[in-house]
Design an enzyme around this catalytic site. Structure first.
Site, PDB file in Angstrom:
ATOM      1  N   GLU A 103       6.094  -2.763  -2.062  1.00 23.89           N
ATOM      2  CA  GLU A 103       5.476  -2.529  -0.765  1.00 23.89           C
ATOM      3  C   GLU A 103       3.981  -3.067  -0.770  1.00 23.89           C
ATOM      4  O   GLU A 103       3.574  -3.439   0.308  1.00 23.89           O
ATOM      5  CB  GLU A 103       5.535  -0.820  -0.724  1.00 23.89           C
ATOM      6  CG  GLU A 103       7.029  -0.461  -0.070  1.00 23.89           C
ATOM      7  CD  GLU A 103       7.117   0.853  -0.018  1.00 23.89           C
ATOM      8  OE1 GLU A 103       6.756   1.624  -0.973  1.00 23.89           O
ATOM      9  OE2 GLU A 103       7.301   1.677   0.878  1.00 23.89           O
ATOM     10  N   GLU A 123      14.280   3.273  -4.165  1.00 26.15           N
ATOM     11  CA  GLU A 123      13.917   4.263  -3.952  1.00 26.15           C
ATOM     12  C   GLU A 123      15.209   5.389  -3.829  1.00 26.15           C
ATOM     13  O   GLU A 123      15.614   6.431  -4.228  1.00 26.15           O
ATOM     14  CB  GLU A 123      13.123   4.566  -2.622  1.00 26.15           C
ATOM     15  CG  GLU A 123      11.716   4.305  -2.888  1.00 26.15           C
ATOM     16  CD  GLU A 123      11.405   2.882  -2.807  1.00 26.15           C
ATOM     17  OE1 GLU A 123      12.197   2.124  -2.920  1.00 26.15           O
ATOM     18  OE2 GLU A 123      10.217   2.679  -2.999  1.00 26.15           O
TER      19      GLU A 123
END
Ligand code: NAD
Length: 689
Positions: A103, A123
């Site tokens: 990210e 995730e």
């Protein structure tokens, strides 16, 4: 300092310095924010280059913070500041860029990766979704379809694939040098990702992702939520979608599934030699493997891959040829999957000797026996190994069920022997049960644990009992399933109920794959010691008598026409009904919930006995065994973790109710009763010394 920055010419060099993998904990987030402010106040900077010190760019959030409340500055805010900075940021990644690390790359204006870099948003494998813009920035960069694939599956991609999909702009051996040399005029004017329109909606891609996630990650919440969020990028403004992403991330963090996945994640990393082992491992350079069948060939290949030379011993010239062919097949398959280059294969072949002459093993530091499952065969093999190998070599048996103490008793020095119980296919399955006999030396055990590390396996210490940890639980699971079969269900109902629970396949399909003859031989072996009052279900024996040995012969609990996929065989229902008639059983229907409850309770109760007897310790080791060796759903955290979510009191009450039906099979374990009495969870249970 967990983040450092300095100026070099007109470039600001920001480095994450939080070993070992630059986890993005509080100090790193604060450091990045400070670096943004520094760069903005530094006159004349044309770029900020962010990289990671050590072996990774950044491997994601800091696991130690996972259970607490999030502490500001939060990563989404830090990344917003980076993205909006007046000085454009360039990501120069190497090693891994996962989760928050990926990210961070997405918040930069330009992305460079070293060729070996793995980039991903894993995730969902921890039961959550990306929480710092990943679900919104990635689809804007690579399109909806690709983003769905990466985020819903959680699988990282290599740098070259990342470049092809547009996730990175350049692949370079030295990403920082490449960033230094960039002509900034084109980069300067690039829009930031959050300012771009979302991708075009694509219902087909979303439905396809849902179906795949349903199939591959059945029962799990996070992948479906991740798909919702990525789909949102096509319909909803960036800021609104980002808020939804954050909210979903926070909600998912505290779900049972996320806790269970974190538990397994940590248990796997914590699996290592117990603290009381006070001996140095033997440094194994050359190993002997006895038997080149299913297991021996896989074990030999695993050792060779880890750089250990192997002498594979077979019975005769035919055995030698079969063993060579078995290893050849494994290498062919690995080659086809791109996991074994021709060079590496040549190296492996050079380090392998296959022979029927034990003298070729004279220099082995370790021997692993994987010959037939017969006490007589094992004793003969170890007699020969004792003569052929150096006196201080460590010896191991891969037996599934035989008594390691009895095998050791045949040796002049029984302390040399342990069990090393691999799982098929041995070069792929991650579990390794390390079996400690009464006489096993610490040195032998330490060598077993060290070997597990070199083979990248998850080691679990087991005491000696019939089937050790995993196969003992499996035997009870099958017994409970056969009882249900006799009393009113059929194999496909049972299988479906367990697939619904989260197994990739139910107990009968699994048995068809491994062969019904193995379980049958095992029941025969146990006949002499079986409690005569315990109910015995003979259906499996009848199957074997009728030649229904499973998939290898085209028929078992199911039929496999043309060697293909399974089809239901209605004849099984007649066979079972007949057996029930002989046994004067009044059959009745069972709901899927009843089936699941009984099968899971049976396993939990057996596992609790295993704890009470000190065969396994602590309960988390049983979680590792069931998840890494037996397909128990990882997202339920393993058998004992799952038991603790049910609660010991509820389990004991359920067992008491079933005890009325069969007081022997359902007798509550002493460990469960002790936990209920002391008000503690199984995870905190320790047997009395
Ligand atoms: P297998 O029948 O495929 O192979 C056994 C091999 O051992 C054969 O190639 C045979 O020629 C060889 N052999 C027999 N006696 C020998 C001797 N005296 N010296 C040298 N070689 C000899 O069996 P397998 O499935 O590989 O199982 C081997 C062992 O591993 C058994 O103890 C089994 O219980 C255990 N095990 C099997 C599995 C599994 O899933 N198959 C899993 C874990 C453990």
């Amino acid at each position: 300092m967990t983040v450092t920055w300095r100026r070099e010419g007109d470039a600001g060099l920001v480095e994450l310095a939080n070993p070992p993998v630059n986890a993005m904990g509080l100090a790193v987030r604060q450091g990045l924010l400070d670096a943004v402010r520094w760069a903005e106040n530094e006159p004349g900077l044309s770029r900020v280059i962010v990289s990671g010190q050590g072996r990774a760019f950044a491997a994601g959030g800091d696991a130690r913070e996972f259970d607490g409340d999030p502490v500001p500055p939060h990563l989404p805010d830090v990344l917003d500041a980076i993205e909006a900075s007046t000085v454009p940021w360039i990501a120069a990644a190497h090693g891994v860029a996962l989760g928050g690390g990926a990210e961070l790359m997405l918040a930069c204006r330009y992305r460079i990766a070293a060729p070996e870099t793995k980039i991903g948003l894993p995730e969902v494998t921890l039961g959550v979704v990306p929480g710092a813009g990943g679900t919104q920035r990635l689809p804007r960069l690579v399109g909806l379809d690709t983003a769905l694939d990466m985020i819903a599956n959680g699988k990282p991609v290599g740098a070259l694939d990342a470049q092809e999909m547009g996730l990175v702009d350049a692949v370079a051996d030295d990403p920082v040098a490449h960033a230094m040399s960039l002509d900034m005029t084109s980069v300067q004017d690039r829009p930031i990702l959050s300012a771009l329109d979302g991708p075009a909606p694509d219902d087909d891609a979303v439905q396809k992702a849902r179906a795949t996630a349903h199939k591959r990650m059945r029962g799990q919440i996070a992948p479906q939520k991740a798909i919702d969020l990525v789909a949102l990028s096509a319909t909803t403004a960036f800021r609104d979608a980002l808020a939804r992403e954050r909210q979903t991330f926070i909600e998912l963090r505290s779900t049972e599934q996320a806790k269970a996945l974190r538990h397994i994640f940590f248990a796997e990393r914590a699996a290592k030699a117990p603290g009381w082992l006070d001996a140095e491992p033997l440094k194994v350079e050359r190993a002997a493997v006895v038997g080149g069948g299913t297991m021996g060939a896989g074990i030999a290949y695993a050792l060779l891959l880890a750089g250990i030379g192997v002498t594979l011993l077979e019975t005769d010239a035919d055995g030698v040829e079969r063993a060579k062919a078995n290893i050849g097949r494994i290498m062919d398959a690995s080659g086809r999957r791109g996991l074994l280059s021709d060079d590496k294969r040549a190296g492996i072949e050079a380090a392998l000797t296959v022979t029927d002459d034990y003298r070729a093993a004279a220099k082995a530091d370790l021997a692993i026996e994987a010959a037939f499952e017969s006490m007589e065969v094992k004793k003969t093999v170890f007699g020969a190994l004792e003569k052929a190998l150096p006196a201080d070599a460590v010896l191991a048996t891969n037996t599934s069920y035989l008594d390691v103490n009895e095998i050791a008793a045949g040796l002049a020095d029984p302390s040399r022997l342990m069990g090393l119980h691999f799982f098929a296919p041995a070069h792929i399955m991650k579990l390794l049960e390390i079996v400690q006999g009464d006489a096993t030396s610490h040195r032998a055990l330490a060598t077993g644990f060290d070997l597990a590390k070199r083979l990248r396996k998850v080691p679990v210490l087991s005491g000696v009992c019939d089937g050790f940890i995993g196969n003992r639980i499996l035997a009870r699971y099958r017994e409970a399933a056969d009882t249900l079969l006799m009393d009113g269900t059929n194999p496909w109902e049972l299988d479906e109920a367990m697939v619904e629970f989260g197994y990739a396949m139910g107990p009968y399909e699994a048995q068809d794959l491994s062969g019904l003859d193995i379980a049958h031989a095992n029941r025969q072996r146990q006949a002499a010691t079986r409690d005569p009052d315990r109910r015995y279900i003979p259906i499996g024996d009848r199957m074997v008598a009728e030649g229904r040995l499973g998939k290898k012969v085209g028929v078992g609990w199911y039929r496999y026409p043309g060697g293909g996929g399974k089809v239901v065989d209605p004849l099984i229902e007649d066979l079972v009904r007949e057996e029930a008639h002989f046994a004067k059983v009044e059959r009745r229907e069972f709901t899927d919930d009843e089936i699941r409850r009984r099968l899971v309770l049976a396993m939990i109760n057996e596992a609790a006995d295993i704890l009470a007897e000190g065969i396994a310790q602590p309960a988390a080791d049983i979680d590792l065994v069931t998840v890494f060796g037996y397909g128990f759903p990882r997202w339920r955290g393993g058998l004992m973790h799952y038991a603790d979510t049910l609660g010991v009191d509820a389990i004991v009450a359920d067992l008491r109710a079933l005890e009325a039906e069969d007081p022997i099979a359902w007798k509550p374990s002493a460990a469960l009763l002790a936990c209920a009495q002391q008000g503690i969870a199984l995870r905190d249970y320790r047997p009395n010394p």
